[in-house]
Design an enzyme around this catalytic site. Structure first.
Site, PDB file in Angstrom:
ATOM      1  N   HIS A 127      46.335 -16.467  45.681  1.00 52.30           N
ATOM      2  CA  HIS A 127      45.692 -17.306  44.667  1.00 52.30           C
ATOM      3  C   HIS A 127      44.778 -18.300  45.392  1.00 52.30           C
ATOM      4  CE1 HIS A 127      48.700 -16.495  41.315  1.00 52.30           C
ATOM      5  NE2 HIS A 127      49.434 -16.150  42.361  1.00 52.30           N
ATOM      6  N   ASN A 178      52.759 -16.087  46.278  1.00 53.94           N
ATOM      7  CA  ASN A 178      54.156 -16.074  45.863  1.00 53.94           C
ATOM      8  C   ASN A 178      54.814 -14.786  46.369  1.00 53.94           C
ATOM      9  OD1 ASN A 178      53.976 -18.532  44.423  1.00 53.94           O
ATOM     10  ND2 ASN A 178      53.025 -17.478  42.695  1.00 53.94           N
ATOM     11  N   ASP A 184      41.637 -14.973  37.805  1.00 56.30           N
ATOM     12  CA  ASP A 184      42.948 -14.874  37.161  1.00 56.30           C
ATOM     13  C   ASP A 184      42.763 -14.904  35.642  1.00 56.30           C
ATOM     14  OD1 ASP A 184      46.094 -15.535  38.257  1.00 56.30           O
ATOM     15  OD2 ASP A 184      45.689 -15.767  36.111  1.00 56.30           O
ATOM     16  N   HIS A 206      51.871  -6.593  43.993  1.00 54.29           N
ATOM     17  CA  HIS A 206      50.762  -6.157  44.858  1.00 54.29           C
ATOM     18  C   HIS A 206      50.245  -7.457  45.448  1.00 54.29           C
ATOM     19  CE1 HIS A 206      46.970  -3.484  45.462  1.00 54.29           C
ATOM     20  NE2 HIS A 206      46.730  -4.639  46.060  1.00 54.29           N
ATOM     21  N   THR A 248      55.123 -12.140  40.014  1.00 61.59           N
ATOM     22  CA  THR A 248      55.216 -11.259  38.846  1.00 61.59           C
ATOM     23  C   THR A 248      54.478  -9.939  39.055  1.00 61.59           C
ATOM     24  OG1 THR A 248      53.307 -12.336  37.828  1.00 61.59           O
ATOM     25  CG2 THR A 248      55.483 -13.163  37.209  1.00 61.59           C
ATOM     26  N   HIS A 264      47.727  -0.831  48.526  1.00 61.28           N
ATOM     27  CA  HIS A 264      48.906  -1.457  47.934  1.00 61.28           C
ATOM     28  C   HIS A 264      49.918  -1.911  48.992  1.00 61.28           C
ATOM     29  CE1 HIS A 264      51.780  -2.288  44.676  1.00 61.28           C
ATOM     30  NE2 HIS A 264      52.659  -2.043  45.635  1.00 61.28           N
ATOM     31  N   GLY A 297      58.626 -16.667  41.884  1.00 57.97           N
ATOM     32  CA  GLY A 297      57.956 -16.327  40.632  1.00 57.97           C
ATOM     33  C   GLY A 297      56.891 -15.259  40.762  1.00 57.97           C
ATOM     34  N   HIS A 324      48.734 -10.715  46.480  1.00 55.33           N
ATOM     35  CA  HIS A 324      47.540 -11.423  46.032  1.00 55.33           C
ATOM     36  C   HIS A 324      47.616 -12.855  46.529  1.00 55.33           C
ATOM     37  CE1 HIS A 324      50.671 -11.470  42.944  1.00 55.33           C
ATOM     38  NE2 HIS A 324      50.248 -12.678  42.613  1.00 55.33           N
TER      39      HIS A 324
HETATM   40  P1  5GP Z   1      52.129 -14.149  40.601  1.00 53.64           P
HETATM   41  O1  5GP Z   1      52.949 -14.807  39.516  1.00 53.64           O
HETATM   42  O2  5GP Z   1      52.620 -12.746  40.881  1.00 53.64           O
HETATM   43  O3  5GP Z   1      51.983 -14.965  41.849  1.00 53.64           O
HETATM   44  O4  5GP Z   1      50.645 -14.067  40.036  1.00 53.64           O
HETATM   45  C1  5GP Z   1      50.205 -13.063  39.186  1.00 53.64           C
HETATM   46  C2  5GP Z   1      48.932 -13.584  38.546  1.00 53.64           C
HETATM   47  O5  5GP Z   1      48.269 -12.486  37.920  1.00 53.64           O
HETATM   48  C3  5GP Z   1      49.181 -14.634  37.457  1.00 53.64           C
HETATM   49  O6  5GP Z   1      48.517 -15.849  37.814  1.00 53.64           O
HETATM   50  C4  5GP Z   1      48.590 -13.995  36.196  1.00 53.64           C
HETATM   51  O7  5GP Z   1      47.927 -14.926  35.374  1.00 53.64           O
HETATM   52  C5  5GP Z   1      47.642 -12.952  36.758  1.00 53.64           C
HETATM   53  N1  5GP Z   1      47.447 -11.799  35.902  1.00 53.64           N
HETATM   54  C6  5GP Z   1      48.412 -11.118  35.211  1.00 53.64           C
HETATM   55  N2  5GP Z   1      47.873 -10.068  34.570  1.00 53.64           N
HETATM   56  C7  5GP Z   1      46.539 -10.081  34.866  1.00 53.64           C
HETATM   57  C8  5GP Z   1      45.436  -9.239  34.477  1.00 53.64           C
HETATM   58  O8  5GP Z   1      45.583  -8.252  33.752  1.00 53.64           O
HETATM   59  N3  5GP Z   1      44.215  -9.567  34.971  1.00 53.64           N
HETATM   60  C9  5GP Z   1      44.014 -10.657  35.781  1.00 53.64           C
HETATM   61  N4  5GP Z   1      42.752 -10.881  36.193  1.00 53.64           N
HETATM   62  N5  5GP Z   1      45.026 -11.457  36.158  1.00 53.64           N
HETATM   63  C10 5GP Z   1      46.269 -11.186  35.705  1.00 53.64           C
HETATM   64 ZN    ZN Z   2      49.036  -2.076  43.755  1.00 54.95          ZN
END
Ligand code: 5GP
Ligand code: ZN
Length: 112
Positions: free
Chosen positions: A100, A85, A29, A96, A93, A45, A91, A98
């Protein structure tokens, strides 16, 4: 459709990749929330876990197995947390899927 994680999977956006399988890829991350913070994604995707589970449950299992492999590889023997998430209230963001993988310190519960 422009998708940040599809860009990373395609090698168009740099990322620190730590684990790969035929259908998954895992990278650190950009903004780590714990000493170990890795994102495990399907190479194809899907917007979120529900969408993948409905389309291809075996593929969803591969993502989960990859997350466990990452935790093992990262030496998270004391425990770790898997989070995916889903939707605005959680939250999410990046739309796609993922998972964590968070660990390397004691994690508080419940999260916000
Ligand atoms: P979400 O909020 O959707 O659960 O998690 C998205 C995650 O993607 C966040 O923890 C954020 O720090 C990470 N993230 C956002 N942009 C990038 C990027 O360009 N590269 C990487 N490696 N992680 C990213
Ligand atoms: Zn994607």
């Amino acid at each position: 459709m422009s998708c940040l994680f599809c860009g990373i999977i395609a090698g168009e956006i740099p990322a620190t990749v730590v684990h790969e399988t035929e259908r998954t890829i895992a990278f650190r991350d950009l903004n780590p929330g714990a000493p170990t913070h890795v994102l495990v994604v399907p190479r194809d995707h899907f917007a979120d876990a529900a969408e993948l589970a409905e389309a291809d449950p075996a593929y969803a299992g591969e993502v989960l197995a990859a997350a466990a492999a990452v935790a093992r590889q990262e030496g998270l023997t004391g425990g770790y947390r898997l989070v995916t998430n889903t939707g605005d209230d959680a939250g999410q963001t990046v739309h796609h899927l993922h998972v964590h993988v968070l660990g390397g310190r004691a994690l508080s519960w419940p999260p916000g």
